[in-house]
Design an enzyme around this catalytic site. Structure first.
Site, PDB file in Angstrom:
ATOM      1  N   LYS A  38      13.739  42.826  47.030  1.00 53.84           N
ATOM      2  CA  LYS A  38      13.958  41.390  47.170  1.00 53.84           C
ATOM      3  C   LYS A  38      12.646  40.645  47.437  1.00 53.84           C
ATOM      4  O   LYS A  38      12.372  39.600  46.833  1.00 53.84           O
ATOM      5  CB  LYS A  38      14.957  41.132  48.307  1.00 53.84           C
ATOM      6  CG  LYS A  38      16.379  41.533  47.970  1.00 53.84           C
ATOM      7  CD  LYS A  38      17.277  41.540  49.188  1.00 53.84           C
ATOM      8  CE  LYS A  38      18.676  42.025  48.820  1.00 53.84           C
ATOM      9  NZ  LYS A  38      19.552  42.184  49.984  1.00 53.84           N
ATOM     10  N   GLN A  80      20.249  41.711  56.276  1.00 58.51           N
ATOM     11  CA  GLN A  80      20.562  42.814  55.376  1.00 58.51           C
ATOM     12  C   GLN A  80      21.728  43.630  55.925  1.00 58.51           C
ATOM     13  O   GLN A  80      21.707  44.064  57.079  1.00 58.51           O
ATOM     14  CB  GLN A  80      19.335  43.715  55.187  1.00 58.51           C
ATOM     15  CG  GLN A  80      19.547  44.869  54.226  1.00 58.51           C
ATOM     16  CD  GLN A  80      19.781  44.401  52.789  1.00 58.51           C
ATOM     17  OE1 GLN A  80      19.175  43.437  52.335  1.00 58.51           O
ATOM     18  NE2 GLN A  80      20.648  45.086  52.085  1.00 58.51           N
ATOM     19  N   ASP A 117      23.569  34.058  50.812  1.00 54.79           N
ATOM     20  CA  ASP A 117      24.590  35.040  50.427  1.00 54.79           C
ATOM     21  C   ASP A 117      25.988  34.431  50.389  1.00 54.79           C
ATOM     22  O   ASP A 117      26.939  35.104  49.983  1.00 54.79           O
ATOM     23  CB  ASP A 117      24.586  36.218  51.404  1.00 54.79           C
ATOM     24  CG  ASP A 117      23.773  37.389  50.893  1.00 54.79           C
ATOM     25  OD1 ASP A 117      23.457  37.402  49.690  1.00 54.79           O
ATOM     26  OD2 ASP A 117      23.459  38.281  51.692  1.00 54.79           O
TER      27      ASP A 117
END
Length: 290
Positions: A52, A96, A119
């Site tokens: 990422k 995460q 997200d």
């Protein structure tokens, strides 16, 4: 069978995204900022986070990783999130997953400012998405929809089956398919006769988190198969990735399929970057009108 090449499509999107970010900087002198909080030393999570950060830099997003020990207290993690919430240089904040078992992920995510949630996991952003007013869409489902768009796959009227009902993939995937006018069935661990249901589908999205759950005999001949599963395993003393679908069985059996790796994974990371940029645009717009 045509392979739905996530690497190819993701690269195309990132090329355009880099152009948009350059224009955004020229106009506003602002660099989109992304922070990933990594708790513990999960090897798979470390790989994902490195990927990422690497891709973020490639498109012009300032990104960094905050690593915390696996025994970090909830209060310490909460304070870290709150500090980032108030940092104007940070437009997107990602915790995460999975987190260590001592931390409840929903309680942690609840402390992220929804305006910095790339997200789409906070309750506010999920509600906005379900009501058709999304700031951003969940990365994996949004990436899958971009794959369909690239390959000119029409969803209107298709029978779609989503295997899995997680808040991260399964449920938002079903919602996006409904919005595209597919007729959607959601299956899960209590579903009876799963194979019978998937064999009737024009499109199957496998997001069950069970390696090798579905194979050639679980799909009709011209089906579209999207595999969200990522499982690390060892074959012939080599570490490899496998999905929820037995991909090697599908050749000459279905019309389209995503491989693992190289299918959904690159699209998920790319949509995270796209969402970070969108949140930077929204933050800049709100400051301009303040």
């Amino acid at each position: 069978m045509q392979i739905l090449d996530g690497r190819l499509v993701a690269q195309k999107i990132r090329t355009e995204l880099k152009r948009k970010i350059n224009s955004f900087y020229e106009k506003n002198k602002i660099v989109p900022g992304l922070v990933v909080i990594l708790v513990g030393d999960n090897p798979a999570s470390q790989v994902y986070v490195r990927q990422k950060v690497k891709m973020a830099k490639q498109v012009g997003i300032h990104s960094k990783v905050l690593s915390l020990p696996k025994d970090v207290s909830f209060d310490k993690l909460k304070q870290t999130i709150q500090n980032l919430n108030t940092d104007p240089a940070i437009h997107a904040l990602l915790v995460q997953l999975p987190l260590p078992s001592s931390l409840a992920w929903k309680e942690v995510i609840a402390h992220i400012d929804p305006r910095k949630d790339p997200d789409c996991l906070t309750a506010e952003n999920q509600g906005l998405a379900w009501s058709g007013q999304a700031r951003v869409l969940p990365c994996t489902p949004a990436g899958i929809m971009k794959l369909f768009e690239h390959y000119n796959i029409t969803l209107k009227g298709k029978k779609a089956v989503v295997v899995g009902r997680s808040q991260i993939v399964g449920l938002p995937m079903a919602q996006l398919l409904l919005r595209a006018n597919a007729t959607v069935t959601v299956c899960h661990s209590y579903t009876k006769n799963l194979s019978q249901i998937t064999k009737e589908a024009d499109l199957v999205v496998a997001a069950a988190g069970r390696q090798g759950l579905l194979g050639k005999n679980d799909f009709k001949r011209d089906a579209i198969v999207v595999d969200v599963g990522i499982h690390r395993t060892v074959e012939n003393n080599k570490k490899i990735l496998k999905g929820d679908v037995l991909f090697e069985e599908l050749k000459n059996g279905v019309s389209y399929a995503t491989p693992v790796p190289g299918g959904v994974g690159p699209m998920t990371v790319t949509m995270l970057l796209e969402n970070t940029f969108q949140l930077a645009c929204l933050a800049t717009e709100s400051r301009t009108h303040a």
